[in-house]
Design an enzyme around this catalytic site. Structure first.
Site, short mmCIF file in Angstrom:
data_model
loop_
_atom_site.label_atom_id
_atom_site.label_comp_id
_atom_site.label_asym_id
_atom_site.label_seq_id
_atom_site.Cartn_x
_atom_site.Cartn_y
_atom_site.Cartn_z
N CYS A 53 -4.61 2.56 -3.80
CA CYS A 53 -3.39 3.02 -3.11
C CYS A 53 -2.22 2.06 -3.36
CB CYS A 53 -3.61 3.18 -1.61
SG CYS A 53 -4.89 4.33 -1.18
N GLN A 90 -4.66 -5.11 6.78
CA GLN A 90 -5.62 -6.11 6.29
C GLN A 90 -5.46 -7.43 7.04
OE1 GLN A 90 -7.97 -5.40 4.07
NE2 GLN A 90 -7.17 -3.45 3.34
N HIS A 110 0.88 -1.18 0.00
CA HIS A 110 0.00 0.00 0.00
C HIS A 110 0.91 1.23 0.00
CE1 HIS A 110 -2.84 2.89 1.86
NE2 HIS A 110 -3.82 2.06 1.55
N ASP A 162 2.95 -4.68 8.06
CA ASP A 162 1.76 -3.86 7.88
C ASP A 162 0.55 -4.78 7.96
OD1 ASP A 162 -0.38 -2.41 7.02
OD2 ASP A 162 0.49 -1.79 5.10
N LYS A 180 -10.71 -0.57 9.80
CA LYS A 180 -10.90 -1.77 8.98
C LYS A 180 -11.26 -2.99 9.83
CE LYS A 180 -7.94 -0.02 5.36
NZ LYS A 180 -6.72 -0.14 4.57
#
Ligand SMILES: *Cc1c(COP(=O)(O)O)cnc(C)c1O
Length: 418
Positions: free
Chosen positions: A376, A215, A135, A212, A238
């Protein structure tokens, strides 16, 4: 995590999809006027009543600034805020609550790592490894760091199916590699990256790792001690929580070696005009008034999903992903980007002769919300040779009807546009 898990949810006693859907006001209020098939949870998820009520209750009965006053309301707010930190620490299985820093978002957390760890420990010629499916939030902060320090970015390529090669990754590690920063799960392809292996190889090379998890944490159980990563990052909105709050997990000894990122109130011990001294982590990294109610909302979201059971959510989403993949693959001219063996509830696709924005507009007129664009991740789009894709992403409240509506909508769009 694997798509090949069976058992459909509808007759399960532990996962009652209709009951779950009733807990999300937006799905119900909207459905009276218009059916809502919300398939954009990868951009931001909807919030259950449980989270909304906790936040409303705090504003109504327990709100004040934290860490400031000796009066009852401020103590109540401080207890709630620090309680949220404890909930997050337990959720990630962190060794200590001091390893949890509240930020404004995942983006804020990654910038904190770049601005503090990066600026303190990286020098000219040092290397940072990322993957081709990051991202922008996990690309641009490292480029800014490179401009400030002279450090360089190296990028692990992604293959046709959306996987990265571990051998290639290993061959890119050198004695200059100071940080590996990779996504746990691609927000475009849905690929689950073998982060455990990446951490092992990086650590064997003496390299720190930041994952990261914006998600990844939504679709699978994360145990930071088992994973061993030095930093793990995620975002509240999220994970069925509010926007305005993110989390940086960092190993305590590392956090205590890192300099402050932002200066301001709360993060200090003593301030004089000549020099100030700072408190230990996590407070050192939380300058100013933090996202108080948002953190409490995030903790409520964690309680909510833990109550349903992360395993149950994973099975439900994997089943739905399988169903959606096979329904979409039946549509002529539709191609899916990212068919890794290890992927979770995100499907990116294009339909021959239809721009993803037009597709999204037509689907919207039929009550189906999907994302269209570069997500993104412009470098990944370039690699795949497209400008944009359509993306359907699943949340715990999605059901088969949502997928059927998506597939029917795509067929309708094909009829009128091609
Ligand atoms: C959404 C997302 C981010 C950024 O999260 P914010 O809450 O917008 O800061 C970073 N990485 C991935 C993989 C994402 O999906």
């Amino acid at each position: 995590m694997n798509v090949a898990v069976a058992k459909v949810e509808s007759d399960s006693t532990t996962f009652n999809i209709e009951a779950i859907r009733r807990e999300f006001p937006i799905l119900n209020e909207a459905s009276e006027k218009n059916s809502v098939h919300f398939l954009d949870s990868g951009a931001s998820a909807q919030k259950p009543d449980y989270v909304l009520k906790k936040m409303d209750e705090m504003y109504r009965t327990g709100y004040a600034n934290v860490h400031r006053g000796a009066y009852t309301l401020s103590q109540l707010a401080t207890d709630a805020y620090e309680g949220a930190r404890k909930t997050v620490a337990t959720f990630l299985n962190a060794e200590s609550v001091d390893e949890i820093i509240f930020t404004r978002s995942a983006t804020g957390a990654i910038n904190l790592v770049a601005g503090s760890f990066g600026r303190a420990f990286l020098e000219k010629g040092d290397e940072i490894i990322i993957s081709e499916m990051e991202h922008h939030a996990n690309i641009v902060p490292w480029q800014l760091l490179g401009e400030a320090t002279g450090s360089k970015l190296k990028v692990v390529p992604v293959d046709q199916d959306g996987n990265i090669s571990i051998d290639t990754f290993q061959s890119m590690l050198t004695n200059k590699t100071k940080l590996v920063a990779v996504t746990h799960m691609s927000n475009v392809l849905g690929t689950i990256v073998p982060v455990r292996q990446i951490v092992e190889l990086a650590h064997a090379n003496g390299t720190a790792v930041m994952i990261d998890g914006a998600q990844g944490v939504v679709h699978s159980k994360v145990d930071v001690q088992e994973l061993g990563a030095d930093f793990y990052v995620f975002t509240g909105h999220k994970l069925y929580g509010p926007s305005g709050v993110g989390v940086l997990y960092g190993k305590k000894e590392l956090l205590n070696k890192m300099p402050p990122y932002e200066g301001g109130g709360d993060m200090i011990e003593i301030v004089t005009f000549e020099k100030s001294t700072y408190r230990d982590a996590p407070t050192k990294f939380e300058a100013g008034t933090p996202p108080i109610v948002e953190s409490v909302g995030l903790a409520a979201a964690i309680e909510y999903i833990e109550n349903i059971g992360q395993d149950n959510i994973e099975i439900h989403e994997d089943n739905l992903l399988k169903f959606a993949t096979s329904e979409l693959q039946k549509i002529p001219g539709l191609s899916i980007f990212g068919l890794s063996e290890r992927k979770a509830g995100i499907i990116s696709f294009n339909v021959e002769g239809i721009h993803s924005h037009d597709l999204s507009t037509i689907l919207d007129s039929r009550g189906v919300s999907i994302r269209a664009g570069h997500h993104c991740a412009q470098p990944l789009m370039k690699k795949m040779g497209v400008e944009a894709t359509a993306r359907a992403s699943l949340g715990l409240y999605n059901n088969k009807e949502d997928i059927v509506a998506l597939a029917e909508g795509i067929k309708f769009a094909k009829e009128i546009l091609t």
